[in-house]
Design an enzyme around this catalytic site. Sequence first.
Site, PDB file in Angstrom:
ATOM      1  CG  HIS A 135      -5.261  -0.191   9.408  1.00 31.71           C
ATOM      2  ND1 HIS A 135      -6.090   0.473  10.279  1.00 31.71           N
ATOM      3  CD2 HIS A 135      -6.008  -0.397   8.275  1.00 31.71           C
ATOM      4  CE1 HIS A 135      -7.268   0.669   9.718  1.00 31.71           C
ATOM      5  NE2 HIS A 135      -7.254   0.142   8.503  1.00 31.71           N
ATOM      6  CE  LYS A 139      -5.027   3.381   7.176  1.00 38.08           C
ATOM      7  NZ  LYS A 139      -5.378   3.651   5.773  1.00 38.08           N
TER       8      LYS A 139
HETATM    9  N1  LIG Z   1     -12.102   2.378   1.371  1.00 38.49           N
HETATM   10  C1  LIG Z   1     -11.675   1.138   1.617  1.00 38.49           C
HETATM   11  O1  LIG Z   1     -12.450   0.214   1.898  1.00 38.49           O
HETATM   12  C2  LIG Z   1     -10.209   0.859   1.540  1.00 38.49           C
HETATM   13  C3  LIG Z   1      -9.353   1.884   1.295  1.00 38.49           C
HETATM   14  N2  LIG Z   1      -8.011   1.661   1.209  1.00 38.49           N
HETATM   15  C4  LIG Z   1      -7.208   2.822   0.884  1.00 38.49           C
HETATM   16  O2  LIG Z   1      -6.778   2.682  -0.468  1.00 38.49           O
HETATM   17  C5  LIG Z   1      -5.517   3.312  -0.636  1.00 38.49           C
HETATM   18  C6  LIG Z   1      -4.539   2.290  -1.204  1.00 38.49           C
HETATM   19  O3  LIG Z   1      -4.266   1.324  -0.223  1.00 38.49           O
HETATM   20  P1  LIG Z   1      -3.256   0.114  -0.505  1.00 38.49           P
HETATM   21  O4  LIG Z   1      -3.680  -0.629  -1.700  1.00 38.49           O
HETATM   22  O5  LIG Z   1      -3.102  -0.593   0.779  1.00 38.49           O
HETATM   23  O6  LIG Z   1      -1.906   0.927  -0.836  1.00 38.49           O
HETATM   24  P2  LIG Z   1      -0.743   0.487  -1.826  1.00 38.49           P
HETATM   25  O7  LIG Z   1       0.414   1.385  -1.523  1.00 38.49           O
HETATM   26  O8  LIG Z   1      -0.542  -0.980  -1.780  1.00 38.49           O
HETATM   27  O9  LIG Z   1      -1.333   0.838  -3.270  1.00 38.49           O
HETATM   28  C7  LIG Z   1      -1.411   2.113  -3.829  1.00 38.49           C
HETATM   29  C8  LIG Z   1      -0.978   1.971  -5.266  1.00 38.49           C
HETATM   30  O10 LIG Z   1      -1.254   3.166  -5.962  1.00 38.49           O
HETATM   31  C9  LIG Z   1      -0.125   3.459  -6.796  1.00 38.49           C
HETATM   32  N3  LIG Z   1      -0.159   4.865  -7.160  1.00 38.49           N
HETATM   33  C10 LIG Z   1       0.317   5.930  -6.484  1.00 38.49           C
HETATM   34  N4  LIG Z   1       0.065   7.059  -7.166  1.00 38.49           N
HETATM   35  C11 LIG Z   1      -0.576   6.685  -8.299  1.00 38.49           C
HETATM   36  C12 LIG Z   1      -1.105   7.404  -9.401  1.00 38.49           C
HETATM   37  N5  LIG Z   1      -1.000   8.732  -9.487  1.00 38.49           N
HETATM   38  N6  LIG Z   1      -1.702   6.700 -10.393  1.00 38.49           N
HETATM   39  C13 LIG Z   1      -1.817   5.364 -10.334  1.00 38.49           C
HETATM   40  N7  LIG Z   1      -1.330   4.630  -9.313  1.00 38.49           N
HETATM   41  C14 LIG Z   1      -0.715   5.289  -8.312  1.00 38.49           C
HETATM   42  C15 LIG Z   1       1.035   3.042  -5.945  1.00 38.49           C
HETATM   43  O11 LIG Z   1       2.224   2.919  -6.726  1.00 38.49           O
HETATM   44  P3  LIG Z   1       3.677   2.967  -5.969  1.00 38.49           P
HETATM   45  O12 LIG Z   1       3.760   1.690  -5.210  1.00 38.49           O
HETATM   46  O13 LIG Z   1       4.633   3.069  -7.102  1.00 38.49           O
HETATM   47  O14 LIG Z   1       3.651   4.161  -5.069  1.00 38.49           O
HETATM   48  C16 LIG Z   1       0.535   1.708  -5.427  1.00 38.49           C
HETATM   49  O15 LIG Z   1       0.723   0.657  -6.345  1.00 38.49           O
HETATM   50  C17 LIG Z   1      -5.133   3.852   0.744  1.00 38.49           C
HETATM   51  O16 LIG Z   1      -5.522   5.197   0.873  1.00 38.49           O
HETATM   52  C18 LIG Z   1      -5.952   2.985   1.680  1.00 38.49           C
HETATM   53  O17 LIG Z   1      -6.202   3.606   2.924  1.00 38.49           O
HETATM   54  C19 LIG Z   1      -7.489   0.416   1.364  1.00 38.49           C
HETATM   55  C20 LIG Z   1      -8.291  -0.646   1.627  1.00 38.49           C
HETATM   56  C21 LIG Z   1      -9.725  -0.507   1.758  1.00 38.49           C
HETATM   57  O1  LIG Z   2      -5.053   1.223   4.275  1.00 44.18           O
HETATM   58  C1  LIG Z   2      -5.853   0.275   4.479  1.00 44.18           C
HETATM   59  O2  LIG Z   2      -5.499  -0.909   4.486  1.00 44.18           O
HETATM   60  C2  LIG Z   2      -7.255   0.613   4.723  1.00 44.18           C
HETATM   61  N1  LIG Z   2      -7.644   1.846   4.579  1.00 44.18           N
HETATM   62  C3  LIG Z   2      -8.950   2.359   4.782  1.00 44.18           C
HETATM   63  C4  LIG Z   2      -8.968   3.335   5.939  1.00 44.18           C
HETATM   64  O3  LIG Z   2      -8.001   4.107   6.115  1.00 44.18           O
HETATM   65  O4  LIG Z   2      -9.959   3.371   6.667  1.00 44.18           O
HETATM   66  C5  LIG Z   2      -9.981   1.268   4.894  1.00 44.18           C
HETATM   67  C6  LIG Z   2      -9.512   0.050   5.636  1.00 44.18           C
HETATM   68  O5  LIG Z   2      -9.361   0.371   6.974  1.00 44.18           O
HETATM   69  C7  LIG Z   2      -8.210  -0.475   5.050  1.00 44.18           C
END
Ligand SMILES: NC(=O)C1=CN([C@@H]2O[C@H](COP(=O)(O)OP(=O)(O)OC[C@H]3O[C@@H](n4cnc5c(N)ncnc54)[C@H](OP(=O)(O)O)[C@@H]3O)[C@@H](O)[C@H]2O)C=CC1
Ligand SMILES: O=C(O)C1=N[C@H](C(=O)O)C[C@H](O)C1
Length: 250
Positions: A135, A139
């Site tokens: 990744h 992350k």
């Molecule tokens: N299931 C899937 O297919 C996928 C899952 N993911 C998962 O999604 C999650 C987010 O990933 P990613 O976008 O890369 O992470 P980021 O850190 O880019 O985004 C998370 C966002 O959530 C905000 N945030 C934190 N707490 C809150 C809250 N209480 N209310 C609203 N917003 C909040 C953060 O703000 P701040 O920056 O101020 O902390 C940030 O903007 C991770 O757990 C990742 O593993 C990601 C990609 C695919």
């Molecule tokens: O944090 C990410 O980027 C992603 N998170 C998810 C995970 O932890 O499996 C899904 C994907 O791998 C991207």
Amino acid sequence: MSKLRVAVLGAQGRIGSEAVRAVEAAEDLELVAALGRGDKLETLTDAGAQVAVELTTPASVMDNLDFCVRHGIHAVVGTTGWTDERLAQLTGWLDNSPETGVLIAPNFSIGAVLTMKFAEQAARYFESVEVVELHHPNKVDAPSGTATRTAQLIAAARAKAGSAPQPDATTTALDGARGADVDGVPVHAIRLRGLLAHQEVLLGGEGETLTIRHDSLHHSSFMPGILLGVRRVVTTPGLTFGLEHFLDLN
Ligand SMILES: NC(=O)C1=CN([C@@H]2O[C@H](COP(=O)(O)OP(=O)(O)OC[C@H]3O[C@@H](n4cnc5c(N)ncnc54)[C@H](OP(=O)(O)O)[C@@H]3O)[C@@H](O)[C@H]2O)C=CC1
Ligand SMILES: O=C(O)C1=N[C@H](C(=O)O)C[C@H](O)C1
């Protein structure tokens, strides 16, 4: 037909910002709220959200889901960090709100869902199996939710088939050298600038190996799965774990 009213939590994040655009572009959905850290959850009820797409952090997801379920707002969750304890807590909340649906998808991309399925199918035919996830370095959790789920599915398939423990003669090792142990399956996590989300499942038998590899090259790979989840969760009460339950994979 009226549009489904959707909110995105984590709307400024890497995947959340892409989800905002995907919801806005969908003709049958209306984006009614886009929340970042510090925004009040009451915004969801004020806006009349029917579905919340939860894409925040493992530290925030439980409070957000507690609010959503208490207010009968369905949720599509991509955020990672799921443990048996957390799932039990969420199930308890859902028991008190029996018409509400929550989908937790370790991965929304079709390729990743298929990787998990293929790995589960292949696991019992090989002596050895290890998972490598790769990744981007921003992350916060390791191993990834996808890799953890993949390893759990592999372990369950092997247990069901009565597979022998994996061969491994290691008697001395630096901490972490053999990866994390997820139900007996080694899982290795790599963080590298330039990557997004990738996974390899390595399987080995006498005289042969099989590698199942998936690459998410852009966050757009997750959007069809998120939109499918939003459309299906409203008619699927209770907890659904894994997007495969909304796909016709057999
Ligand atoms: N299931 C899937 O297919 C996928 C899952 N993911 C998962 O999604 C999650 C987010 O990933 P990613 O976008 O890369 O992470 P980021 O850190 O880019 O985004 C998370 C966002 O959530 C905000 N945030 C934190 N707490 C809150 C809250 N209480 N209310 C609203 N917003 C909040 C953060 O703000 P701040 O920056 O101020 O902390 C940030 O903007 C991770 O757990 C990742 O593993 C990601 C990609 C695919
Ligand atoms: O944090 C990410 O980027 C992603 N998170 C998810 C995970 O932890 O499996 C899904 C994907 O791998 C991207």
